[in-house]
Write an enzyme that holds these catalytic residues in place. Structure first.
Site, PDB file in Angstrom:
ATOM      1  N   THR A  92       1.891   6.926   0.361  1.00  0.00           N
ATOM      2  CA  THR A  92       0.938   5.880  -0.055  1.00  0.00           C
ATOM      3  C   THR A  92       1.021   5.578  -1.544  1.00  0.00           C
ATOM      4  O   THR A  92       1.490   6.419  -2.318  1.00  0.00           O
ATOM      5  CB  THR A  92      -0.506   6.354   0.245  1.00  0.00           C
ATOM      6  OG1 THR A  92      -1.405   5.276   0.040  1.00  0.00           O
ATOM      7  CG2 THR A  92      -0.927   7.512  -0.652  1.00  0.00           C
ATOM      8  N   SER A 123       0.825  -1.212   0.000  1.00  0.00           N
ATOM      9  CA  SER A 123       0.000   0.000   0.000  1.00  0.00           C
ATOM     10  C   SER A 123       0.852   1.252   0.000  1.00  0.00           C
ATOM     11  O   SER A 123       0.319   2.361   0.060  1.00  0.00           O
ATOM     12  CB  SER A 123      -0.917   0.006   1.229  1.00  0.00           C
ATOM     13  OG  SER A 123      -0.185   0.212   2.416  1.00  0.00           O
ATOM     14  N   THR A 157      -5.370   7.337   7.329  1.00  0.00           N
ATOM     15  CA  THR A 157      -5.407   6.263   6.346  1.00  0.00           C
ATOM     16  C   THR A 157      -6.878   5.883   6.167  1.00  0.00           C
ATOM     17  O   THR A 157      -7.705   6.201   7.011  1.00  0.00           O
ATOM     18  CB  THR A 157      -4.618   5.014   6.802  1.00  0.00           C
ATOM     19  OG1 THR A 157      -5.184   4.528   8.022  1.00  0.00           O
ATOM     20  CG2 THR A 157      -3.139   5.327   7.022  1.00  0.00           C
ATOM     21  N   GLY A 158      -7.161   5.191   5.077  1.00  0.00           N
ATOM     22  CA  GLY A 158      -8.546   4.791   4.824  1.00  0.00           C
ATOM     23  C   GLY A 158      -9.106   5.509   3.618  1.00  0.00           C
ATOM     24  O   GLY A 158      -8.342   6.079   2.825  1.00  0.00           O
ATOM     25  N   ARG A 211      -5.687   9.607 -10.300  1.00  0.00           N
ATOM     26  CA  ARG A 211      -6.507   9.929  -9.118  1.00  0.00           C
ATOM     27  C   ARG A 211      -5.569  10.243  -7.958  1.00  0.00           C
ATOM     28  O   ARG A 211      -4.620   9.513  -7.686  1.00  0.00           O
ATOM     29  CB  ARG A 211      -7.407   8.743  -8.766  1.00  0.00           C
ATOM     30  CG  ARG A 211      -8.194   8.882  -7.441  1.00  0.00           C
ATOM     31  CD  ARG A 211      -7.472   8.254  -6.286  1.00  0.00           C
ATOM     32  NE  ARG A 211      -8.286   8.177  -5.056  1.00  0.00           N
ATOM     33  CZ  ARG A 211      -7.800   7.825  -3.869  1.00  0.00           C
ATOM     34  NH1 ARG A 211      -6.515   7.534  -3.736  1.00  0.00           N
ATOM     35  NH2 ARG A 211      -8.578   7.742  -2.815  1.00  0.00           N
ATOM     36  N   VAL A 212      -5.814  11.344  -7.277  1.00  0.00           N
ATOM     37  CA  VAL A 212      -5.041  11.664  -6.083  1.00  0.00           C
ATOM     38  C   VAL A 212      -6.008  11.656  -4.913  1.00  0.00           C
ATOM     39  O   VAL A 212      -7.074  12.265  -4.980  1.00  0.00           O
ATOM     40  CB  VAL A 212      -4.351  13.042  -6.243  1.00  0.00           C
ATOM     41  CG1 VAL A 212      -3.719  13.480  -4.938  1.00  0.00           C
ATOM     42  CG2 VAL A 212      -3.288  12.965  -7.338  1.00  0.00           C
ATOM     43  N   GLY A 213      -5.653  10.951  -3.856  1.00  0.00           N
ATOM     44  CA  GLY A 213      -6.536  10.859  -2.693  1.00  0.00           C
ATOM     45  C   GLY A 213      -6.224  11.932  -1.676  1.00  0.00           C
ATOM     46  O   GLY A 213      -5.751  13.024  -2.010  1.00  0.00           O
ATOM     47  N   ASP A 214      -6.461  11.592  -0.421  1.00  0.00           N
ATOM     48  CA  ASP A 214      -6.235  12.572   0.650  1.00  0.00           C
ATOM     49  C   ASP A 214      -4.759  12.681   1.044  1.00  0.00           C
ATOM     50  O   ASP A 214      -4.319  13.725   1.531  1.00  0.00           O
ATOM     51  CB  ASP A 214      -7.055  12.188   1.889  1.00  0.00           C
ATOM     52  CG  ASP A 214      -6.729  10.784   2.404  1.00  0.00           C
ATOM     53  OD1 ASP A 214      -6.312   9.927   1.588  1.00  0.00           O
ATOM     54  OD2 ASP A 214      -6.889  10.541   3.606  1.00  0.00           O
ATOM     55  N   GLY A 243      -9.860   7.886   1.210  1.00  0.00           N
ATOM     56  CA  GLY A 243      -9.387   9.261   1.071  1.00  0.00           C
ATOM     57  C   GLY A 243     -10.476  10.243   0.697  1.00  0.00           C
ATOM     58  O   GLY A 243     -10.491  11.380   1.183  1.00  0.00           O
ATOM     59  N   THR A 247      -1.823   2.831   3.536  1.00  0.00           N
ATOM     60  CA  THR A 247      -1.001   4.042   3.531  1.00  0.00           C
ATOM     61  C   THR A 247      -0.184   3.956   4.795  1.00  0.00           C
ATOM     62  O   THR A 247      -0.497   3.169   5.676  1.00  0.00           O
ATOM     63  CB  THR A 247      -1.938   5.274   3.637  1.00  0.00           C
ATOM     64  OG1 THR A 247      -2.707   5.385   2.454  1.00  0.00           O
ATOM     65  CG2 THR A 247      -1.214   6.576   3.875  1.00  0.00           C
TER      66      THR A 247
HETATM   67  N1  ASP Z   1      -6.069   7.350   2.082  1.00  0.00           N
HETATM   68  C1  ASP Z   1      -5.462   6.728   0.949  1.00  0.00           C
HETATM   69  C2  ASP Z   1      -6.101   7.209  -0.300  1.00  0.00           C
HETATM   70  O1  ASP Z   1      -7.293   7.378  -0.320  1.00  0.00           O
HETATM   71  C3  ASP Z   1      -5.559   5.263   0.963  1.00  0.00           C
HETATM   72  C4  ASP Z   1      -5.558   4.644   2.291  1.00  0.00           C
HETATM   73  O2  ASP Z   1      -5.017   5.144   3.237  1.00  0.00           O
HETATM   74  O3  ASP Z   1      -6.137   3.594   2.427  1.00  0.00           O
HETATM   75  O4  ASP Z   1      -5.391   7.347  -1.268  1.00  0.00           O
END
Ligand code: ASP
Length: 377
Positions: A238, A93, A271-272, A248-251, A274, A220
């Site tokens: 991450t 991850s 984490t989780g 795609r860019v997450g949080d 985003g 992450t």
């Molecule tokens: N937060 C990260 C994202 O959405 C992924 C993760 O932490 O599970 O890119």
């Protein structure tokens, strides 16, 4: 003494304090008075900060902690810690061997914040560099910018002397991507709507079948630390959501979402899922709660409640009408108090969700404090 406290005990404790002093423990707009040298150093991270060692002797949080107590810069120490996870091919991850996007390309996101220096840097959708946290720190130190993405981020890394590799997949991450691809693309193409549903269903089936751990579908590392002088920093790195739409860019690389540090009040990272965090800029929200005097645990819970309130789309709800995903936050305040919180305390396979902590008592996993019972299923 353990600085993280059970939620119920904290509420009882703070109520008693409020009665005794006539002041609510949650209403205190003062900057906490911190005497230099008086803080107990601590490092917190997502669980992989404890479990991953890349074949070495030390994990992320103990590496960072050992450097912090030796007097090294807090951010440099944290980044050296997360580098272990970025390089570990067993962590699918983060960094090398991270989950690729829908086209099979590993694209990495990272950001870092230096509390005392009030500096930050980040990279998004970076290809070909195993340790994006180092590039994020270079954006912080060597440019006037806070975030560089895509091809430009790779060009920047190349100019800074980083090796650019053609492919960051490990055998494991490539094999799993192929498995996913076969499930969603048996005849090359589906209409876009069906394709999105097919992609998510294929991933959920792979989680149910035990092929990919739920925490790696999202997944992450966020790592935050404080030294004896109260210097607070944080870093998040991450490969993002598994098999995401390319670019795609997450949080994770977004200041205020995947990480926020205010050197005067505290740090929070995530984490989780985003998208759920991005919508509320929850790391910023948590640090603002601490600025108003909240304990890290209550500040984290406030963010989770916000996420729950904002989750109303049917496709994001489970049969109980609650979010069908999880989000976790790792929080430290200026006094060195810390907390780890999560929407759900159990993974879909019923395992308790945990986070990594390292202090003078060593490195360990502690239970994340959940907002909601059970799992997201
Ligand atoms: N937060 C990260 C994202 O959405 C992924 C993760 O932490 O599970 O890119």
């Amino acid at each position: 003494m353990k600085n993280s406290i059970n939620r119920r005990k904290f509420i009882i404790g703070s109520t008693a304090m409020g009665i005794a002093s006539g002041v609510s423990a949650n209403v205190n707009a003062q900057t906490p008075m911190v005497k230099k040298g008086s803080i107990k150093p601590v490092v917190v991270a997502s669980g992989n900060g404890h479990t991953m060692k890349n074949g070495g002797k030390f994990n992320c949080v103990e590496t960072a902690f050992n450097k912090i107590v030796k007097g090294d810069d807090v951010l440099d120490s944290l980044i050296e810690g997360v580098n272990i996870v970025e390089l570990d091919p067993l962590d699918a991850s983060v960094g090398y061997g991270g989950r690729p996007n829908a086209n099979g390309i590993v694209q990495l996101d990272s950001c870092c914040m230096h509390g005392p220096k009030k500096q930050a840097g980040g990279v998004g959708a970076l290809e070909g560099v195993r340790m994006p946290s180092l590039v994020a720190r270079d954006v912080m130190k060597k440019t006037d910018h806070h975030l560089i993405v895509g091809k430009g981020a790779q060009d920047f890394a190349r100019n800074m002397g980083y090796e650019i590799e053609d492919d960051l997949n490990s055998d494991r991450s490539r094999k799993m991507w192929l498995d996913w691809k076969r499930r969603i693309d048996p005849e090359h193409y589906l209409d876009p709507e069906k394709r999105e549903v097919a992609g998510r269903n294929a991933a959920m089936d792979m989680i149910k079948e035990g092929i990919i751990p739920e925490d790696e579908y999202y997944g992450t590392i966020n790592c935050n630390g404080i030294n004896a002088n109260g210097d607070i920093c944080g870093v998040t790195t991450t490969s993002g959501l598994a098999w995401k739409i390319p670019s795609r860019v997450g949080d994770s690389p977004i200041l205020g979402a995947g990480l926020y540090v205010d050197g005067n009040y505290g740090a929070a990272g995530s984490t989780g899922r985003g998208e759920a965090n991005l919508y509320g800029l929850c790391s910023f929200l948590i640090v603002e709660e601490m600025r108003r005097g909240s304990h890290p645990l209550d500040a984290g819970m406030a963010a989770l409640k916000r996420i729950q309130e904002n989750t109303i789309e049917k496709r994001l709800l489970n049969e109980r009408g609650l979010p069908n995903f999880s989000v976790n936050f790792y929080v430290i305040d200026k006094q060195g108090r810390y907390a780890g919180v999560t929407l759900y305390g159990e993974s879909s396979s019923g395992e308790p969700r945990k986070y990594a902590v390292c202090d003078e008592n060593g490195s360990r996993l502690e239970d994340l404090e959940p907002l909601l019972s059970g799992s997201s299923a």
